[in-house]
Design an enzyme around this catalytic site. Structure first.
Site: not given
Length: 368
Positions: A103, A107, A132, A279-280
């Site tokens: 390879y 190249k 990479n 909750h209220p």
């Protein structure tokens, strides 16, 4: 600019084409494995510049390394000469060109062909020796350990790490694409070396550990420092490999008669995020902290915050609502609570500057 991109449907090519489309002033022609080699001269002759990404990474026959990485590059350079005018050429080579393997040799042959082309009058050539490359859309189980790790870990599959201390030099695909575009916009006669920044020097073990931490964060709710650098890029890459059924995940809900409390996200050193409902008429809180601080944001309903100094007994109160977003901070040494004074359920976002530690909660009950 009309740009010919070889290997346009490859890993880097996909990202580059998307980025070039975003730029808005590039017209792209492509050359891929599906194209007849006889069409290459005409494509080259019509181009204003060329980005040569096509390459062979893992062929069944090692001879294909030289046929593609060396032979196709030489044919491309011949086509530029035949066009009769300088056409800027950017070649994506590899740091493997420094090595004596099939390879790397192929190249290196491609680089030599590009260097010979650069000797032509007015010709601009740039060679990028890429380490990479990682990022979204990279094919797993092919030529990228990062892609394979991300794919497997996101699916609960094992990964293989032979040497955790093995060095790994990485560049992020978005940075590669941006560097290629910058090179296209600034051609200079002669042969030049391109560079992608930043370059990340890490190890195989560190990458594997980070990817496992990303996976585990859905259980622990503790995210890594994903805002900058390598961890940011790795996290983006990991998430891109999630299967669609994992685009969401549940978090624990703690509920009682007052409402619910839900932790969303924790950080190593910047606290945690959560929300709660009331909750209220319900009052929540009624405690103080020595060091912990919090920020509250009412996003629905109306709230009254009460504060009382634990030494002086000084009292202070204020009201906020979801209609007028306003941050309310708790102050160490002041007991505090929050009451829903509206007629509907109240929803409040909460940030605390530290992760709750049950062993040392720094939360002492004291009514306001």
């Amino acid at each position: 600019m009309r740009i010919l991109v070889t290997g346009a449907n490859g890993f880097i090519g996909k990202t580059l084409l998307v980025r070039m489309a975003e730029e808005g002033d590039f017209a792209v022609d492509s050359f891929t494995r599906a194209d007849d080699a006889a069409t290459l001269p005409a494509k080259v002759a019509a181009a204003d510049a060329i980005v040569h990404l096509a390459g062979e990474n893992r062929p069944a026959d090692p001879a294909a390394f030289m046929d593609v990485n060396g032979g196709l590059t030489a044919a491309l350079c011949d086509a530029v000469r035949a066009a009769g005018r300088p056409i800027p050429l950017i070649f994506a080579s590899s740091i493997q060109a420094e090595r004596d393997n099939p390879y790397g040799e192929s190249k290196r042959a491609g680089e030599k062909a590009v260097a010979r082309l650069a000797e032509s009058p007015g010709q601009n050539c740039i060679i990028f020796r890429l380490p990479n490359v990682f990022g979204k859309w990279c094919r797993p189980n092919y030529n990228s350990a990062v892609a394979t790790f991300c794919h497997n870990i996101a699916r609960g599959l094992p990964i293989r790490v032979d040497d955790p201390a093995a060095s790994l030099t990485l560049v992020y695909v978005d940075d590669v694409a941006n560097s290629l575009i910058a090179a296209l916009r600034a051609p200079r006669p002669g042969l030049h070396r391109g560079a992608v920044e930043p370059v990340y020097d890490t190890t195989v073990g560190e990458v594997a550990d980070l990817l496992h931490a990303f996976r585990d964060s859905r259980e622990t709710l503790v995210t890594e420092r994903v805002g900058t650098g390598l961890i940011r890029a790795l996290y983006s890459t990991y998430v891109s490999y999630l299967p669609t059924e994992d685009f969401s995940y549940a978090v624990p809900v703690h509920g009682d008669a007052r409402g619910v409390f839900v932790e969303m996200l924790k950080t190593p050193d910047s606290g945690q995020f959560s929300f709660f409902t009331a909750h209220p008429g319900i009052t929540r809180g009624g405690h103080y902290h020595h060091s912990k601080t919090e920020k509250f944001l009412v996003i629905k309903g109306r709230a009254r915050f009460g504060f009382r100094h634990i030494l002086t007994d000084e009292y202070h109160s204020l009201e906020t609502s979801g209609e007028e977003p306003r941050i309310v901070e708790t102050v160490p040494g002041w007991s505090h609570d929050i009451t829903n004074i509206g007629e509907e359920e109240m929803i409040v976002m909460l940030w605390a500057n530290e992760i709750f530690d049950r062993a040392r909660p720094d939360t002492i009950a004291r009514s306001v």
